[in-house]
Write a protein that holds these residues in place. Structure first.
Motif, PDB file in Angstrom:
ATOM      1  N   ARG A 138       8.609  19.051  -8.733  1.00  0.00           N
ATOM      2  CA  ARG A 138       7.394  19.743  -7.839  1.00  0.00           C
ATOM      3  C   ARG A 138       7.701  19.894  -6.489  1.00  0.00           C
ATOM      4  O   ARG A 138       7.334  20.551  -5.754  1.00  0.00           O
ATOM      5  N   THR A 140       1.831   4.190  -2.949  1.00  0.00           N
ATOM      6  CA  THR A 140       1.275   5.486  -2.793  1.00  0.00           C
ATOM      7  C   THR A 140       2.799   6.459  -2.970  1.00  0.00           C
ATOM      8  O   THR A 140       2.684   7.463  -3.510  1.00  0.00           O
ATOM      9  N   MET A 200      -0.978  13.162   1.921  1.00  0.00           N
ATOM     10  CA  MET A 200      -0.015  13.887   1.372  1.00  0.00           C
ATOM     11  C   MET A 200      -0.152  13.777  -0.104  1.00  0.00           C
ATOM     12  O   MET A 200       0.367  14.763  -0.768  1.00  0.00           O
ATOM     13  N   LEU A 201      -0.054  12.521  -0.819  1.00  0.00           N
ATOM     14  CA  LEU A 201      -0.198  12.291  -2.193  1.00  0.00           C
ATOM     15  C   LEU A 201      -1.313  13.374  -2.951  1.00  0.00           C
ATOM     16  O   LEU A 201      -1.051  14.099  -3.839  1.00  0.00           O
ATOM     17  N   PHE A 231       0.771  -1.287   0.078  1.00  0.00           N
ATOM     18  CA  PHE A 231       0.121  -0.165  -0.005  1.00  0.00           C
ATOM     19  C   PHE A 231       0.866   1.296   0.016  1.00  0.00           C
ATOM     20  O   PHE A 231       0.656   2.154  -0.858  1.00  0.00           O
ATOM     21  N   LEU A 232       1.972   1.121   0.990  1.00  0.00           N
ATOM     22  CA  LEU A 232       2.634   2.450   1.055  1.00  0.00           C
ATOM     23  C   LEU A 232       3.549   2.633  -0.373  1.00  0.00           C
ATOM     24  O   LEU A 232       3.759   3.689  -0.878  1.00  0.00           O
ATOM     25  N   GLY A 243       3.650   6.605  -6.747  1.00  0.00           N
ATOM     26  CA  GLY A 243       2.813   7.880  -7.444  1.00  0.00           C
ATOM     27  C   GLY A 243       3.408   9.194  -7.198  1.00  0.00           C
ATOM     28  O   GLY A 243       3.429  10.070  -8.288  1.00  0.00           O
ATOM     29  N   MET A 244       3.908   9.481  -6.148  1.00  0.00           N
ATOM     30  CA  MET A 244       4.350  10.731  -5.607  1.00  0.00           C
ATOM     31  C   MET A 244       5.787  10.717  -6.599  1.00  0.00           C
ATOM     32  O   MET A 244       5.944  11.820  -6.655  1.00  0.00           O
ATOM     33  N   ALA A 267      -0.798   6.161   9.493  1.00  0.00           N
ATOM     34  CA  ALA A 267       0.264   6.445   8.650  1.00  0.00           C
ATOM     35  C   ALA A 267       0.168   6.495   7.070  1.00  0.00           C
ATOM     36  O   ALA A 267       0.021   7.160   6.156  1.00  0.00           O
ATOM     37  N   LEU A 268      -0.685   5.149   7.102  1.00  0.00           N
ATOM     38  CA  LEU A 268      -1.351   4.922   5.504  1.00  0.00           C
ATOM     39  C   LEU A 268      -2.380   5.994   4.984  1.00  0.00           C
ATOM     40  O   LEU A 268      -1.955   6.426   3.952  1.00  0.00           O
ATOM     41  N   PHE A 319      -0.266   8.972   4.421  1.00  0.00           N
ATOM     42  CA  PHE A 319       0.791   9.291   3.194  1.00  0.00           C
ATOM     43  C   PHE A 319      -0.311   9.471   2.113  1.00  0.00           C
ATOM     44  O   PHE A 319       0.039  10.046   0.895  1.00  0.00           O
ATOM     45  N   GLN A 320      -1.691   8.932   1.940  1.00  0.00           N
ATOM     46  CA  GLN A 320      -2.512   9.128   0.835  1.00  0.00           C
ATOM     47  C   GLN A 320      -2.846  10.516   0.995  1.00  0.00           C
ATOM     48  O   GLN A 320      -3.044  11.090  -0.183  1.00  0.00           O
ATOM     49  N   LEU A 375      -1.944   4.798  -9.099  1.00  0.00           N
ATOM     50  CA  LEU A 375      -1.351   3.530  -8.501  1.00  0.00           C
ATOM     51  C   LEU A 375      -1.935   3.803  -6.936  1.00  0.00           C
ATOM     52  O   LEU A 375      -2.341   2.684  -6.386  1.00  0.00           O
ATOM     53  N   GLY A 376      -2.032   4.845  -6.451  1.00  0.00           N
ATOM     54  CA  GLY A 376      -2.505   4.916  -5.383  1.00  0.00           C
ATOM     55  C   GLY A 376      -4.077   4.617  -5.021  1.00  0.00           C
ATOM     56  O   GLY A 376      -4.322   4.328  -3.955  1.00  0.00           O
ATOM     57  N   PHE A 404       5.311  11.682 -10.343  1.00  0.00           N
ATOM     58  CA  PHE A 404       4.890  12.827 -10.616  1.00  0.00           C
ATOM     59  C   PHE A 404       5.604  13.929  -9.863  1.00  0.00           C
ATOM     60  O   PHE A 404       5.060  15.198 -10.130  1.00  0.00           O
ATOM     61  N   ALA A 421       0.058  16.963  -2.218  1.00  0.00           N
ATOM     62  CA  ALA A 421       1.030  17.311  -2.878  1.00  0.00           C
ATOM     63  C   ALA A 421       0.768  17.654  -4.505  1.00  0.00           C
ATOM     64  O   ALA A 421       1.266  18.544  -5.159  1.00  0.00           O
ATOM     65  N   PHE A 422      -0.159  17.113  -4.963  1.00  0.00           N
ATOM     66  CA  PHE A 422      -0.485  17.382  -6.370  1.00  0.00           C
ATOM     67  C   PHE A 422      -2.062  18.040  -6.543  1.00  0.00           C
ATOM     68  O   PHE A 422      -2.798  17.761  -7.393  1.00  0.00           O
ATOM     69  N   GLY A 428      -3.563  11.097 -13.240  1.00  0.00           N
ATOM     70  CA  GLY A 428      -2.153  10.360 -12.969  1.00  0.00           C
ATOM     71  C   GLY A 428      -1.506   9.857 -11.735  1.00  0.00           C
ATOM     72  O   GLY A 428      -1.274   9.105 -11.647  1.00  0.00           O
ATOM     73  N   PRO A 429      -1.232  11.032 -10.990  1.00  0.00           N
ATOM     74  CA  PRO A 429      -0.543  10.820 -10.122  1.00  0.00           C
ATOM     75  C   PRO A 429      -1.222   9.977  -8.752  1.00  0.00           C
ATOM     76  O   PRO A 429      -0.740   9.046  -8.167  1.00  0.00           O
ATOM     77  N   GLU A 481      -5.503   2.107  -6.969  1.00  0.00           N
ATOM     78  CA  GLU A 481      -5.716   0.823  -7.247  1.00  0.00           C
ATOM     79  C   GLU A 481      -5.414   0.032  -5.936  1.00  0.00           C
ATOM     80  O   GLU A 481      -5.953  -1.017  -5.791  1.00  0.00           O
ATOM     81  N   VAL A 482      -4.303   0.410  -5.181  1.00  0.00           N
ATOM     82  CA  VAL A 482      -3.856  -0.556  -4.016  1.00  0.00           C
ATOM     83  C   VAL A 482      -4.950  -0.830  -3.015  1.00  0.00           C
ATOM     84  O   VAL A 482      -4.716  -1.490  -2.061  1.00  0.00           O
ATOM     85  N   TRP A 483      -5.999   0.358  -3.111  1.00  0.00           N
ATOM     86  CA  TRP A 483      -6.990   0.197  -1.925  1.00  0.00           C
ATOM     87  C   TRP A 483      -7.712  -1.294  -2.086  1.00  0.00           C
ATOM     88  O   TRP A 483      -8.144  -2.070  -1.247  1.00  0.00           O
TER      89      TRP A 483
END
Lengths: 416, 218
Positions: A119, A108, B201-202, A104-105, A111-112, B194-195, B198-199, B46-47, A115, B205-206, B42-43, B49-51
């Motif tokens: 940035r 995530t 944060m993703l 999962f990590l 992806g960051m 944490a999981l 980070f999501q 992947l994040g 892209f 960030a975008f 795009g960004p 699909e992993v769910w």
């Protein structure tokens, strides 16, 4: 039609194809972490361009490989529901940990990273790649914990016919785990390194002008590949002891084999408790490949004055070597997994008792469907990788942003 | 303990449906929305699909019996779904069949259905008033709600058999041994924030709008 051989064939196909993605991912991410860190420290642009080029190949492989992993995960429930019923309490834990802690990590972060070029701050961006690498290793570790448990079930007790977890620490120190995990990691380095060296060789064969760039990756790839080959043999041979002790029907001597068969017959009734005769044939081929690839170490002195490039023959040899680590990996898994038959969990649950009771027709449709799907994925992966590798280092990934286009100038009126 | 893990399972399935829903939706609307839609996604791809992978992982680790029964008994449905989009929407289709078959607690189901219709209507209204952000949130809720709906309607059962009541699988019975759940809980309690962090944060960030500089990946 008997669903059991079809289910086994399907597992072999899925796992083999999945692993082709896995070793390349694990090997390349290691090299990428090195390259981007080298750029951060030395600030040499060549390292950034290398990171972007090899990063592109890595991302292609990852994006297509993710689907093979999803099929892998669903397959336990689809075809091997006996596993979840009888040993799910123990076997499921490392798998669940793998998806949550690692995979999962990993996605995530990745992806960051993809892209985040230009940035995010450089330090954050590099940390993300390290995050991807660390979680990739963690992922491999937890999967091997689960796999090693099937090979040598430990840390559980059986109540009401179901295995229940008693000692999780025993799973982590499983004698069939430690050497096998080292073996897998070393195989990944060998694969990543030799792919890198092979692709770089291809560009020198075509007399590339990017001499500095591909010289760096050729050297890095070959050295990594040779370190990998050394450790893959070390960890490989070290496994014989542990596996011989825990799985006498695989590597034990005749007396140990007979004792194990007698024990199984007493507990599970009469049956064939020895693996098929051919199961150690792939092992021989795998060892042969490793010994052959190990000769590559003699190419390293040719780094002097670029003899490795000027002689040209070494370039062709390194190009030729690219498919062999992948072949060796499949051979290795065949020897490991077929060699423990007829057990799904060694000495605990027979493969025939673990398979889902569905009709042969359903199983055949499932096998054909997934084999076609995954085969297509693998072929698409190789075609895309070959194209990207051939196109060379001018890639879109991480391209510095173009300066904002100048304001379109309004034409000056001429006759005002 | 089982309830906590049932909630975690629901969280990951709901997250998958809502987030991967964007992916599949953008894919379906490729002709209408064009490549900009995919570029914007795009960004997160992947994040998102992993769910699904995480949801099935939790299913296997914390509810091994449910995993075995659910996936293997719905073999053809899951097979078709997996092959069609390698893992998309298969579990959804499977779950929705169960709902129609037997609802042990009609009230939450009806409330949930009403809420579902409500958010979809809200999405339509918000879009009409030129509030795409609100409409987006509403459709995302519409994707995630069925998980809550199914979970609440069947609770305390996880899987209801219409053929043989004895085969009905309660949540507690579907869960792994307490020792396994304890182990997973030690791990998950510090890790879940944490999981999700980070999501977040993703997404943060975008968050910027698309412009010509946005890297194109498709």
């Amino acid at each position: 039609m008997d669903p059991l051989p079809l289910a086994r064939l399907q597992f072999a196909t899925t796992a083999s194809i999945h692993f082709l993605f896995v070793i390349l991912t694990l090997g390349l991410v290691t090299l990428l972490a090195y390259l981007q860190t080298a750029y951060m420290i030395t600030k040499k642009p060549v390292y950034q361009r290398l990171t972007r080029f090899w990063g592109t190949l890595y991302v292609i492989n990852y994006a297509l490989g993710i689907a093979s992993g999803v099929v892998m995960e669903f397959q336990f429930g689809l075809n091997w529901s006996g596993l979840s019923r009888y040993v799910g309490n123990v076997f499921g834990a490392p798998l669940a940990i793998e998806t949550l802690v690692a995979f999962f990590l990993e996605s995530t972060f990745l992806g960051m990273w993809i892209f985040g070029w230009h940035r995010l701050r450089q330090g954050v961006h590099l940390a993300l790649l390290w995050g991807v690498a660390i979680t990739a290793y963690a992922s491999a570790y937890w999967i091997m914990v689960a796999n090693a448990w099937l090979h040598n079930p430990v840390g559980f007790e059986q109540r009401d016919g179901v295995a229940r977890l008693t000692d999780f620490g025993a799973l982590l120190t499983n004698p069939t785990l430690v050497m096998a995990f080292g073996h897998v990691v070393a195989a990944a380095w060998m694969t990543g390194g030799l792919v890198m060296a092979g692709v770089s060789s291809w560009h020198f064969i075509r007399r590339t002008r990017e001499v500095e760039l591909f010289r760096t990756s050729l050297r890095l790839g070959l050295v990594t590949g040779m370190v990998g080959v050394t450790f893959v043999m070390g960890f490989g041979f070290a496994q014989f002891g542990a596996v011989g002790a825990t799985q006498p029907t695989k590597f034990g001597d005749d007396a140990a084999k007979a004792a194990a068969v007698a024990d199984f017959t007493a507990r599970f009734g009469p049956g064939d408790y020895l693996p098929p005769q051919w199961s150690q044939v792939p092992l021989g081929f795998m060892i042969l490949i490793a010994f052959t690839l190990a000769w590559g170490v003699f190419l390293i002195p040719l780094f002097v004055r670029d003899w490795i490039i000027r002689l040209r023959l070494p370039l062709y040899l390194m190009l030729l070597a690219v498919p062999f680590p992948f072949l060796a990996a499949i051979f290795g898994w065949l020897a490991r997994e077929v060699g423990r038959q007829p057990w799904a969990a060694y000495g605990l649950l027979r493969t025939a008792d673990a398979v889902t009771p569905v009709g042969g027709g359903t199983m055949l449709a499932s096998f054909l469907g997934f084999a076609a799907l995954l085969g297509a994925l693998a072929i698409a992966d190789w075609v895309l990788l070959a194209r990207a590798a051939h196109r060379g280092p001018d890639v879109a990934l991480g391209r510095p942003p173009a300066p904002p286009a100048a304001e379109p100038r309004t034409p000056e009126p001429v006759l005002a | 303990m089982e309830f906590f893990w049932y909630g975690v399972l629901g969280l990951f399935f709901a997250g998958y449906l809502a987030l991967a829903g964007y992916d599949y939706g953008a894919g379906l609307l490729l002709r209408a929305a064009g490549r900009d839609g995919l570029t914007a996604l795009g960004p997160y791809f992947l994040g998102n699909e992993v769910w699904l992978v995480a949801a099935v992982g939790v299913l296997f680790g914390a509810f091994p019996r449910l995993e075995g029964e659910l996936i293997s008994s719905l073999y053809p449905a899951i097979l078709a779904g997996l092959v069609a989009a390698v893992g998309v929407a298969a579990a959804v289709g499977a779950l929705s069949q169960e709902v129609r078959a037997s609802v042990s607690r009609p009230l939450p189901a009806l409330l949930g259905l009403a809420a579902l219709v409500g958010v979809l209507l809200a999405a339509r209204v918000a879009l009409g008033r030129g509030r795409p952000g609100v409409a987006f949130a509403a459709t995302a809720a519409a994707m995630a709600l069925p998980v809550l709906l199914v979970g609440a309607a069947l609770y305390p059962n996880a899987l209801v058999s219409t053929v043989d009541p004895a085969a009905t699988l309660p949540v507690a019975g579907a869960a792994a041994d307490p020792a396994t759940l304890r182990l997973l809980s030690w791990l998950a309690i510090p890790l879940l924030p944490a999981l999700l962090g980070f999501q977040a944060m993703l997404w943060w960030a975008f968050r910027g709008r698309l412009d010509a500089r946005t890297p194109v990946f498709w």
